[in-house]
Design an enzyme around this catalytic site. Sequence first.
Site, mmCIF file in Angstrom:
data_model
loop_
_atom_site.group_PDB
_atom_site.id
_atom_site.type_symbol
_atom_site.label_atom_id
_atom_site.label_comp_id
_atom_site.label_asym_id
_atom_site.label_seq_id
_atom_site.Cartn_x
_atom_site.Cartn_y
_atom_site.Cartn_z
ATOM 1 N N LYS A 239 -17.238 -1.386 1.554
ATOM 2 C CA LYS A 239 -17.833 -1.357 0.211
ATOM 3 C C LYS A 239 -18.599 -2.639 -0.131
ATOM 4 O O LYS A 239 -19.568 -2.601 -0.883
ATOM 5 C CB LYS A 239 -16.757 -1.096 -0.843
ATOM 6 C CG LYS A 239 -16.191 0.324 -0.792
ATOM 7 C CD LYS A 239 -15.219 0.567 -1.931
ATOM 8 C CE LYS A 239 -14.552 1.932 -1.779
ATOM 9 N NZ LYS A 239 -13.652 2.232 -2.900
ATOM 10 N N ASP B 58 -16.022 4.565 -8.780
ATOM 11 C CA ASP B 58 -14.552 4.524 -8.814
ATOM 12 C C ASP B 58 -14.007 4.398 -10.244
ATOM 13 O O ASP B 58 -13.076 5.105 -10.630
ATOM 14 C CB ASP B 58 -14.029 3.356 -7.978
ATOM 15 C CG ASP B 58 -14.155 3.614 -6.481
ATOM 16 O OD1 ASP B 58 -14.082 4.794 -6.071
ATOM 17 O OD2 ASP B 58 -14.317 2.640 -5.727
ATOM 18 N N ALA C 188 -5.268 -7.769 -8.524
ATOM 19 C CA ALA C 188 -6.512 -8.466 -8.863
ATOM 20 C C ALA C 188 -7.450 -8.475 -7.656
ATOM 21 O O ALA C 188 -8.211 -9.416 -7.460
ATOM 22 C CB ALA C 188 -6.216 -9.887 -9.340
ATOM 23 N N GLY C 189 -7.379 -7.414 -6.857
ATOM 24 C CA GLY C 189 -8.264 -7.298 -5.704
ATOM 25 C C GLY C 189 -9.439 -6.385 -6.007
ATOM 26 O O GLY C 189 -9.801 -6.151 -7.169
ATOM 27 N N GLY C 190 -10.029 -5.839 -4.943
ATOM 28 C CA GLY C 190 -11.214 -5.004 -5.094
ATOM 29 C C GLY C 190 -10.971 -3.750 -5.914
ATOM 30 O O GLY C 190 -11.845 -3.320 -6.673
ATOM 31 N N ASN D 72 -19.624 2.182 -3.653
ATOM 32 C CA ASN D 72 -18.972 3.307 -2.957
ATOM 33 C C ASN D 72 -19.914 4.502 -2.820
ATOM 34 O O ASN D 72 -19.531 5.519 -2.246
ATOM 35 C CB ASN D 72 -17.681 3.731 -3.668
ATOM 36 C CG ASN D 72 -17.934 4.598 -4.885
ATOM 37 O OD1 ASN D 72 -19.014 4.534 -5.486
ATOM 38 N ND2 ASN D 72 -16.965 5.406 -5.263
ATOM 39 N N SER E 95 -12.977 13.592 1.399
ATOM 40 C CA SER E 95 -14.286 13.740 0.756
ATOM 41 C C SER E 95 -15.087 14.929 1.291
ATOM 42 O O SER E 95 -15.712 15.649 0.492
ATOM 43 C CB SER E 95 -15.089 12.449 0.883
ATOM 44 O OG SER E 95 -14.467 11.436 0.118
ATOM 45 N N ASN F 249 -0.992 -10.134 -11.688
ATOM 46 C CA ASN F 249 -1.093 -10.190 -10.217
ATOM 47 C C ASN F 249 -0.060 -11.127 -9.629
ATOM 48 O O ASN F 249 0.383 -12.069 -10.273
ATOM 49 C CB ASN F 249 -2.506 -10.663 -9.830
ATOM 50 C CG ASN F 249 -2.809 -10.405 -8.370
ATOM 51 O OD1 ASN F 249 -2.513 -9.324 -7.850
ATOM 52 N ND2 ASN F 249 -3.389 -11.383 -7.691
HETATM 53 P P1 ATR Z 1 -7.955 -3.921 -2.670
HETATM 54 O O1 ATR Z 1 -9.401 -4.059 -2.340
HETATM 55 O O2 ATR Z 1 -7.331 -2.646 -2.172
HETATM 56 O O3 ATR Z 1 -7.643 -4.175 -4.107
HETATM 57 P P2 ATR Z 1 -7.221 -6.597 -1.874
HETATM 58 O O4 ATR Z 1 -8.494 -7.137 -2.370
HETATM 59 O O5 ATR Z 1 -6.661 -7.070 -0.572
HETATM 60 O O6 ATR Z 1 -7.250 -5.014 -1.744
HETATM 61 O O7 ATR Z 1 -6.117 -6.811 -3.014
HETATM 62 C C1 ATR Z 1 -4.843 -6.355 -2.859
HETATM 63 C C2 ATR Z 1 -4.096 -6.529 -4.183
HETATM 64 O O8 ATR Z 1 -2.756 -6.038 -4.007
HETATM 65 C C3 ATR Z 1 -3.952 -7.972 -4.624
HETATM 66 O O9 ATR Z 1 -3.905 -8.017 -6.022
HETATM 67 C C4 ATR Z 1 -2.622 -8.351 -4.000
HETATM 68 O O10 ATR Z 1 -1.989 -9.440 -4.626
HETATM 69 P P3 ATR Z 1 -2.383 -10.974 -4.211
HETATM 70 O O11 ATR Z 1 -3.691 -11.265 -4.885
HETATM 71 O O12 ATR Z 1 -1.282 -11.797 -4.693
HETATM 72 O O13 ATR Z 1 -2.523 -10.956 -2.697
HETATM 73 C C5 ATR Z 1 -1.846 -7.093 -4.263
HETATM 74 N N1 ATR Z 1 -0.679 -6.925 -3.387
HETATM 75 C C6 ATR Z 1 -0.687 -6.686 -2.054
HETATM 76 N N2 ATR Z 1 0.586 -6.556 -1.603
HETATM 77 C C7 ATR Z 1 1.404 -6.725 -2.675
HETATM 78 C C8 ATR Z 1 2.821 -6.700 -2.870
HETATM 79 N N3 ATR Z 1 3.647 -6.486 -1.836
HETATM 80 N N4 ATR Z 1 3.302 -6.910 -4.113
HETATM 81 C C9 ATR Z 1 2.460 -7.120 -5.148
HETATM 82 N N5 ATR Z 1 1.126 -7.158 -5.036
HETATM 83 C C10 ATR Z 1 0.598 -6.965 -3.815
#
Ligand code: ATR
Length: 277
Positions: free
Chosen positions: A65, A101, A127-129, A86, A16, A150
């Site tokens: 964040k 983002d 389905a995370g952040g 962010n 950045s 997911n």
């Molecule tokens: P971020 O904020 O970067 O999105 P997060 O909230 O921890 O991080 O979410 C990580 C995402 O990556 C989730 O969707 C996670 O799947 P789960 O909800 O089942 O945990 C996904 N993820 C992490 N490692 C993975 C893997 N090896 N294969 C598939 N999905 C993965």
Amino acid sequence: MDRYAVVGNPIAHSKSPWIHAAFARQTGQALAYEALLAPLDDFAGTVARFRAEGGRGLNVTVPFKLEAFALAGQRTPRAEAAGAVNTLAFGADGLLGDNTDGAGLVRDLAINLGCSLAGRRILLLGAGGATRGVLLPLLDSAPARLCIANRTPHKAVELAQGFAPHAGTTRIDGCGFDVVAGERFDLVINATAASLSGELPPLPPGLYADGALAYDMMYGRGHTPFLRAALADGAARVADGLGMLVEQAAESFALWRGVRPDSAPVLTELRRLVEAG
Ligand code: ATR
């Protein structure tokens, strides 16, 4: 001189400062932009000190964040939807929290990659952040379909349900990776953290429609493992998240300075630096 920074932990390798220095040169804006390491237990104190020292705004990255969201007295609708902030802008009446983002992703897709989203079928992995942060701008682009897949299916289902009120004409749903078998998509976006551990989301084959684009929010030298797998599975073209990084920065810059930089030459130069290692 007006001061800005990106705050995170770790922060040493953030691109950045380089990106914003390029924007400032290009637009003739006199500003300083630095990388700020915040202790894990003192994000709020770090922000307060930076502001007291004359700081005008901050970009916020991992892992702060959500704390930035909580700290912001006012938030934009896209920050509210993302549940994360962010970008902080310091004004006379307090801290404004934004999230650039998703807009950065959509601009990279639509402008840099010429991939229009209206009426298209999008598969969003994770389905995370990272996923939540981009859902509202993706829906605002009016795709025909937005499927969130997911590893833990219920998280995708809940996210899809939560965003249904924003879906307009888009058919949005959530599911596990296996459920998308047999369907074809124009755009597949990897927003999982799988690449961080060198893994791949376990996708069924045959997901890519004719001309489809595979997009990885991660970036690096050469293709990421997800993009290599996508090419092997029939994606017509691939792109990594370096463009999203530059575009989210351009959105923040525009919010702070009221001037939109020309991101294309900055992205070209940053790409050259990343590929050179
Ligand atoms: P971020 O904020 O970067 O999105 P997060 O909230 O921890 O991080 O979410 C990580 C995402 O990556 C989730 O969707 C996670 O799947 P789960 O909800 O089942 O945990 C996904 N993820 C992490 N490692 C993975 C893997 N090896 N294969 C598939 N999905 C993965």
